[in-house]
Design a protein around this motif. Structure first.
Motif, PDB file in Angstrom:
ATOM      1  N   GLU A 145      42.002  49.717  39.991  1.00 41.82           N
ATOM      2  CA  GLU A 145      41.160  50.332  38.947  1.00 41.82           C
ATOM      3  C   GLU A 145      40.780  51.760  39.342  1.00 41.82           C
ATOM      4  N   LYS A 146      40.365  51.930  40.612  1.00 43.97           N
ATOM      5  CA  LYS A 146      39.935  53.253  41.096  1.00 43.97           C
ATOM      6  C   LYS A 146      41.113  54.240  41.036  1.00 43.97           C
ATOM      7  N   LYS A 147      42.264  53.803  41.512  1.00 48.86           N
ATOM      8  CA  LYS A 147      43.446  54.693  41.540  1.00 48.86           C
ATOM      9  C   LYS A 147      43.846  55.086  40.119  1.00 48.86           C
ATOM     10  N   HIS A 148      43.808  54.148  39.189  1.00 47.55           N
ATOM     11  CA  HIS A 148      44.194  54.460  37.804  1.00 47.55           C
ATOM     12  C   HIS A 148      43.217  55.455  37.191  1.00 47.55           C
ATOM     13  N   SER A 161      41.426  39.345  36.870  1.00 47.45           N
ATOM     14  CA  SER A 161      40.482  40.339  37.384  1.00 47.45           C
ATOM     15  C   SER A 161      40.828  41.735  36.834  1.00 47.45           C
ATOM     16  N   LEU A 162      42.111  42.065  36.786  1.00 48.97           N
ATOM     17  CA  LEU A 162      42.530  43.380  36.262  1.00 48.97           C
ATOM     18  C   LEU A 162      42.223  43.494  34.765  1.00 48.97           C
ATOM     19  N   VAL A 163      42.501  42.410  34.043  1.00 50.64           N
ATOM     20  CA  VAL A 163      42.248  42.429  32.593  1.00 50.64           C
ATOM     21  C   VAL A 163      40.767  42.642  32.325  1.00 50.64           C
ATOM     22  N   GLN A 164      39.913  41.998  33.132  1.00 52.56           N
ATOM     23  CA  GLN A 164      38.459  42.193  32.960  1.00 52.56           C
ATOM     24  C   GLN A 164      38.038  43.640  33.185  1.00 52.56           C
ATOM     25  N   LYS A 165      38.851  44.387  33.915  1.00 58.26           N
ATOM     26  CA  LYS A 165      38.545  45.810  34.157  1.00 58.26           C
ATOM     27  C   LYS A 165      39.198  46.700  33.107  1.00 58.26           C
ATOM     28  N   GLY A 166      39.751  46.097  32.064  1.00 64.20           N
ATOM     29  CA  GLY A 166      40.341  46.881  30.977  1.00 64.20           C
ATOM     30  C   GLY A 166      41.762  47.354  31.249  1.00 64.20           C
ATOM     31  N   ILE A 167      42.393  46.774  32.277  1.00 56.94           N
ATOM     32  CA  ILE A 167      43.765  47.178  32.620  1.00 56.94           C
ATOM     33  C   ILE A 167      44.744  46.204  31.958  1.00 56.94           C
ATOM     34  N   THR A 168      45.777  46.743  31.331  1.00 50.31           N
ATOM     35  CA  THR A 168      46.808  45.885  30.728  1.00 50.31           C
ATOM     36  C   THR A 168      47.664  45.290  31.843  1.00 50.31           C
TER      37      THR A 168
END
Ligand SMILES: Cc1cc2nc3c(=O)[nH]c(=O)nc-3n(C[C@H](O)[C@H](O)[C@H](O)COP(=O)(O)O)c2cc1C
Length: 244
Positions: free
Chosen positions: A235-238, A119-126
């Motif tokens: 995602e929001k916090k980053h 789920s994180l990867v789909q949001k562009g987070i490594t």
């Protein structure tokens, strides 16, 4: 303690700028290989002193340096290579990255870890995963240098986190990485104090705790929904922090 030989412009930097590498080469030849080894050295030895280093780094860097000669690893004939790397590790904001050390005895926590990671990867987070049953703990230390968020995955064992996770949390607390957020996910059978125990183990970290997700047994639809909420919160916090 560092010494500066002004005649030859050599900085004998002792532990500073050192690398965990054994080689017969006197000088750095492969910067990529030394970068990884120097980052490991920084993570394992220097990171807890981050603030003291930032305060004092100019005392050595304002000198005209042609070679840096640390007491560990090869000499740097191109000092800006390691100086720029140190500035990044010390001073740059954390990256848009989640480090996820975990362990799972029967697969429930692993299922949660895999869901959250994708789920994180789909949001562009490594995402960097570390299975604490087998991981090289030094690699975890390297990953912590620039992680924006740490998520710990653990089953409840004897009323608390799994012992390998206790070790990982102890390490993170000792290394004092610059991560701004932390959360805990995992599975339990009947109950315990996993979250309280882990939260009490990281007093050195100036870090915001995001809502943990603990599931009874194997995760169900509602648990995946809770993981999705956690992923959105990260995602929001980053984004708010401007992590790149
Ligand atoms: C040695 C051992 C000790 C456990 N102690 C607890 C406990 O104190 N409290 C609890 O809720 N569950 C306890 N459990 C159950 C596990 O937390 C539960 O089976 C969980 O789903 C395992 O997650 P995993 O599949 O990720 O390993 C224990 C399990 C084992 C094997």
């Amino acid at each position: 303690m560092s010494a500066y030989l002004k005649e030859d412009k050599i900085l004998f930097s002792c532990d500073f700028f050192g690398s965990h590498i054994a080689t017969t080469d006197v000088y750095v030849t492969d910067e990529g290989r030394v970068y990884e080894a120097a980052k490991r050295y920084f993570a394992e030895i220097m990171m807890p002193f981050n603030k003291v280093i930032i305060k004092n780094i100019d005392k050595v860097l304002l000198k005209d340096i042609s070679i840096i000669a640390p007491s560990h690893g090869p000499l740097y004939p191109n000092p800006s290579f390691i100086i720029d790397a140190y500035k990044d590790w010390l001073e740059s904001p954390a990256h848009n990255k989640v480090v996820l050390p975990y362990i799972s005895m029967h697969g429930s926590t692993k299922k949660m870890v895999d869901y959250l990671a994708s789920s994180l990867v789909q949001k562009g987070i490594t995402v960097e995963l570390f299975n604490l049953a087998v991981t090289d703990i030094g690699k975890l230390a390297i990953a912590l240098v620039d992680a924006g968020t740490i998520v710990i995955g653990t089953p409840t064992v004897l009323s608390g986190p799994h012992p390998n996770v206790v070790y990982g949390a102890y390490l993170a607390n000792a290394l004092r990485p610059k991560a701004k957020f932390i959360s805990i996910i995992g599975s339990y059978g009947w109950g315990g104090k996993t979250v309280d125990i882990l939260a009490g183990m990281i007093p050195n970290l100036n870090i915001e705790v995001l809502t943990p997700v603990l599931t009874k047994g194997f995760p169900l639809e509602k648990d995946f929904k809770a993981l999705e909420v956690l992923s959105e919160e990260i995602e929001k916090k980053h984004k708010e922090q401007g992590f790149k």
